[in-house]
Design an enzyme around this catalytic site. Structure first.
Site, PDB file in Angstrom:
ATOM      1  N   VAL A  18     -27.496  52.141 -10.681  1.00 55.08           N
ATOM      2  CA  VAL A  18     -27.364  53.539 -10.258  1.00 55.08           C
ATOM      3  C   VAL A  18     -26.573  54.336 -11.300  1.00 55.08           C
ATOM      4  O   VAL A  18     -26.987  55.414 -11.738  1.00 55.08           O
ATOM      5  CB  VAL A  18     -26.689  53.633  -8.868  1.00 55.08           C
ATOM      6  CG1 VAL A  18     -26.421  55.075  -8.498  1.00 55.08           C
ATOM      7  CG2 VAL A  18     -27.562  52.965  -7.814  1.00 55.08           C
ATOM      8  N   ALA A  47     -15.792  53.560 -16.254  1.00 56.86           N
ATOM      9  CA  ALA A  47     -15.110  52.268 -16.106  1.00 56.86           C
ATOM     10  C   ALA A  47     -16.124  51.180 -15.781  1.00 56.86           C
ATOM     11  O   ALA A  47     -16.929  51.337 -14.851  1.00 56.86           O
ATOM     12  CB  ALA A  47     -14.065  52.354 -14.994  1.00 56.86           C
ATOM     13  N   LYS A 108     -21.458  53.071   1.193  1.00 59.89           N
ATOM     14  CA  LYS A 108     -21.573  53.156   2.653  1.00 59.89           C
ATOM     15  C   LYS A 108     -20.602  52.230   3.371  1.00 59.89           C
ATOM     16  O   LYS A 108     -20.023  52.581   4.403  1.00 59.89           O
ATOM     17  CB  LYS A 108     -23.007  52.871   3.108  1.00 59.89           C
ATOM     18  CG  LYS A 108     -23.515  51.470   2.785  1.00 59.89           C
ATOM     19  CD  LYS A 108     -24.806  51.479   2.068  1.00 59.89           C
ATOM     20  CE  LYS A 108     -24.561  51.430   0.582  1.00 59.89           C
ATOM     21  NZ  LYS A 108     -25.723  51.543  -0.231  1.00 59.89           N
ATOM     22  N   GLY A 137     -30.529  56.556   0.326  1.00 65.93           N
ATOM     23  CA  GLY A 137     -30.741  56.755  -1.115  1.00 65.93           C
ATOM     24  C   GLY A 137     -31.080  58.198  -1.446  1.00 65.93           C
ATOM     25  O   GLY A 137     -30.266  59.107  -1.263  1.00 65.93           O
ATOM     26  N   ASP A 204     -25.725  46.148   6.304  1.00 68.02           N
ATOM     27  CA  ASP A 204     -25.927  47.350   5.480  1.00 68.02           C
ATOM     28  C   ASP A 204     -26.410  48.512   6.373  1.00 68.02           C
ATOM     29  O   ASP A 204     -25.886  49.632   6.285  1.00 68.02           O
ATOM     30  CB  ASP A 204     -26.958  47.032   4.381  1.00 68.02           C
ATOM     31  CG  ASP A 204     -27.366  48.252   3.583  1.00 68.02           C
ATOM     32  OD1 ASP A 204     -26.572  48.716   2.752  1.00 68.02           O
ATOM     33  OD2 ASP A 204     -28.488  48.755   3.801  1.00 68.02           O
ATOM     34  N   LYS A 208     -24.606  52.322   7.621  1.00 68.89           N
ATOM     35  CA  LYS A 208     -25.321  53.607   7.571  1.00 68.89           C
ATOM     36  C   LYS A 208     -25.421  54.219   8.973  1.00 68.89           C
ATOM     37  O   LYS A 208     -25.317  55.440   9.147  1.00 68.89           O
ATOM     38  CB  LYS A 208     -26.704  53.393   6.955  1.00 68.89           C
ATOM     39  CG  LYS A 208     -26.605  52.980   5.467  1.00 68.89           C
ATOM     40  CD  LYS A 208     -27.905  52.412   4.945  1.00 68.89           C
ATOM     41  CE  LYS A 208     -27.798  52.004   3.485  1.00 68.89           C
ATOM     42  NZ  LYS A 208     -28.934  51.206   3.014  1.00 68.89           N
ATOM     43  N   GLY A 306     -32.525  52.060  -5.361  1.00 72.28           N
ATOM     44  CA  GLY A 306     -33.041  52.131  -6.729  1.00 72.28           C
ATOM     45  C   GLY A 306     -32.233  53.104  -7.562  1.00 72.28           C
ATOM     46  O   GLY A 306     -31.585  54.009  -7.030  1.00 72.28           O
TER      47      GLY A 306
HETATM   48  N1  HSE Z   1     -29.758  46.960   0.077  1.00 76.65           N
HETATM   49  C1  HSE Z   1     -30.177  48.221   0.595  1.00 76.65           C
HETATM   50  C2  HSE Z   1     -31.628  48.154   1.021  1.00 76.65           C
HETATM   51  C3  HSE Z   1     -30.033  49.368  -0.341  1.00 76.65           C
HETATM   52  O1  HSE Z   1     -32.256  47.101   0.961  1.00 76.65           O
HETATM   53  O2  HSE Z   1     -32.135  49.169   1.440  1.00 76.65           O
HETATM   54  C4  HSE Z   1     -28.605  49.795  -0.515  1.00 76.65           C
HETATM   55  O3  HSE Z   1     -28.037  50.166   0.699  1.00 76.65           O
END
Ligand code: HSE
Length: 432
Positions: A18, A47, A108, A137, A204, A208, A306
C-alpha cells in the site's frame, strides 16, 4: 499552472504494497493533487523496517528505520500510517498527534481496539484523523456514512468486507469445491495470506464491523463487542444446500439497531437470497449495503484490498486533510453522542438453517419437531433426503432468539433420534 501556494510535508510509516502505491501516486499526480488541495503535497520521510530493500518509488534519501524520527519531525504536517499492527503503530500515531500532525491510517485492527483513545487525542490536539482505507479498501463508505447520510437514521449495515473469505466462498459456490482445497489454492495464487487466521476466522471483518457500527449508530464500538464466527467450518454440503434453496453463503459483517435500541454487531457466515444485491458480489470484491430510514437501501461496491485501491482511499483522505489545512478548520471528529449499548448475542433474532443427520424411521420427524416447539422456535420448512438407514433433515426456522436456538441445538445433539447436528447457519432476510 499550479495555483497552490502552500507546501505540506507528508511522512509515512511503512512502505509495503500500500505504501509503495501511495508513494508512486503522490509522485505521478503531484500536479493534480496540488490543484485539488491547494497545497503541494511532498513526501519527505518514510520509515521502513529494512533499509536494504530497494523501493522503486521512494528515493533512498527519504528512507529511515527510525519511525520516531518521522513522528517527531517538526517539518512534517501529515503522517500516513500503513505499517499495520497494534504496537508500535498506536504509540507512533499518539506521538504524531501530540506533535500536531494530522493522521491517515488504514489500520482497522488498531482503530477497532483503540479508536477512542486516538480520537480523543486528535480532538484534544485539534488535528484530523482520517481512515477511509480501513474498511472496504477503495470503497468510499466511511465518508458517506459520516457526511452524506448523517442526516438520516441508519437501521442496518451489512457488509462483505473481507476479500479473502469472499473469494473462497465464491469458489466453493461456483465450483462445488471444499473449503480446504480452495483455501490452499487461494494461498498459492496470493489471494490468501500464508497465515489466513485473521481472515478466515472473521477477525479482520470484525474490526471493520466495529468501525461501521460506531459510525452508523454514533456510539463507541470495539472489536470485543463484535460476535464473531468465521468460515472454516463451512462445508461443500452447506454450500450445496444453500444453492438448492436459491441462496448463497457469504461472510457478513452486520450492524443493526435492535427493537430495544441496542446495537447488534456480528460477523458470521450467512445464507442470503440470490436476489439480494450482496449475493452478486463475487471473488475478492467487497460491498457494503446500508438500510436507512429516508434513503432506503444503498450499496457501495469495489475493491477491498490491494496497493492501488487502498492508496486511492488514502490519497482521498490526504487531499481532504490538505484542503482543511489550506482553507482553515478541521474535519469531523468522532460522533459518539448516542452512546448505545451492545445487544448480547443471546438476544439477537435470526432465522436459522439446521442440518441434522438422523435415523430414517417412524417418529423421528415428530421428535425433532417437538424439540423445536418446546423451545419456542417456529419451523418454517423441513426437507428430508433419505440415505439408507439414515437421512438428512434440513430445518429452516422462522426468526428466533439466539438463546432459544442454542438450547434447541443442545437438545437435538442429546436426542437419541439425532446422529449428529451437521451444521447451524443463519439466514438473512424475511421468510417468504
Ligand atoms: N485481508 C483483507 C481481505 C484485506 O482479505 O479483504 C485487508 O483488510
Amino acid at each position: 499552472m499550479s495555483s497552490a501556494v502552500k507546501t505540506l510535508n507528508v511522512g509515512m510509516l511503512g512502505c509495503g504494497v500500500v505504501g509503495s502505491s501511495v508513494a508512486r501516486l503522490l509522485k505521478e499526480d503531484s500536479g493534480d493533487f496540488a490543484e485539488r488541495s491547494g497545497a503541494h503535497l511532498t513526501l519527505v520521510k518514510v520509515a521502513v523496517r529494512d533499509l536494504s530493500i530497494e523501493r522503486e518509488h521512494v528515493p533512498k534519501t527519504l528512507l529511515t528505520d527510525d519511525a520516531l524520527s518521522v513522528v517527531n519531525d517538526p517539518t512534517i504536517d501529515i503522517v500516513i500510517e500503513v505499517m499495520g499492527g497494534i504496537e508500535p503503530a498506536r504509540q507512533l500515531i499518539l506521538n504524531a498527534i501530540k506533535n500536531g500532525k494530522s493522521i491517515i491510517t488504514a489500520n482497522k485492527a488498531l482503530l477497532a481496539l483503540h479508536g477512542a483513545e486516538l480520537f480523543e487525542a486528535a480532538d484534544k490536539n485539534q488535528v484530523d484523523l482520517y481512515y477511509e482505507a480501513a474498511v472496504g479498501g477503495a470503497i468510499p463508505i466511511l465518508r458517506p456514512m459520516r457526511e452524506s447520510i448523517v442526516g438520516d437514521h441508519v437501521h442496518r449495515v451489512m457488509g462483505i468486507v473481507n476479500g479473502t473469505t469472499n473469494y473462497i466462498l465464491t469458489k466453493m459456490d461456483e465450483e462445488g469445491r471444499a473449503f480446504d482445497e480452495v483455501l490452499k489454492e487461494a494461498q498459492k495464487l496470493g489471494f490468501a495470506e500464508s497465515d489466513p487466521t485473521a481472515d478466515i476466522e472473521g477477525h479482520d471483518a470484525a474490526a471493520k464491523a466495529a468501525i461501521l457500527a460506531g459510525l452508523a449508530f454514533h456510539s463507541r464500538v470495539t472489536s470485543s463487542d463484535v460476535y464473531c464466527e468465521g468460515i472454516s467450518k463451512i462445508s461443500a454440503r452447506d454450500v450445496a444446500v444453500a444453492r438448492d434453496m436459491n441462496h448463497v453463503i457469504k461472510l457478513l459483517a452486520i450492524a443493526e439497531l435492535t427493537d430495544k435500541d441496542q446495537v447488534s454487531v456480528r460477523v458470521h457466515p450467512t445464507l442470503i437470497s440470490r436476489q439480494h444485491p450482496l449475493a452478486s458480489v463475487r471473488n475478492a470484491f467487497n460491498a457494503v449495503f446500508v438500510e436507512a430510514e429516508s434513503a432506503g437501501e444503498l450499496m457501495f461496491y469495489g475493491r477491498g484490498a490491494g496497493g492501488a485501491p487502498t492508496a486511492s482511499a488514502i490519497l482521498g483522505d490526504l487531499i481532504a486533510i490538505a484542503r482543511n489545512k489550506t482553507r482553515g478548520g478541521e474535519g469531523h471528529g468522532e460522533s459518539d453522542y448516542a452512546d448505545l449499548s451492545i445487544a448480547p448475542i443471546d438476544d439477537v433474532m435470526s432465522r436459522y438453517l439446521i442440518r441434522l443427520d438422523v435415523a430414517d424411521k417412524p417418529g423421528v420427524l415428530a421428535t425433532v419437531a417437538q424439540l423445536f416447539a418446546s423451545h419456542n422456535v417456529s419451523i418454517e420448512t423441513v426437507r428430508q433426503s433419505g440415505r439408507g438407514d439414515s437421512a438428512e433433515l434440513i430445518v429452516a426456522t422462522h426468526s428466533a432468539p439466539e438463546s432459544a436456538l442454542k438450547k434447541t441445538v443442545a437438545a437435538l445433539a442429546k436426542s437419541d433420534v439425532v446422529k449428529s447436528v451437521e451444521s447451524v447457519l443463519r439466514i438473512e432476510g424475511n421468510s417468504k
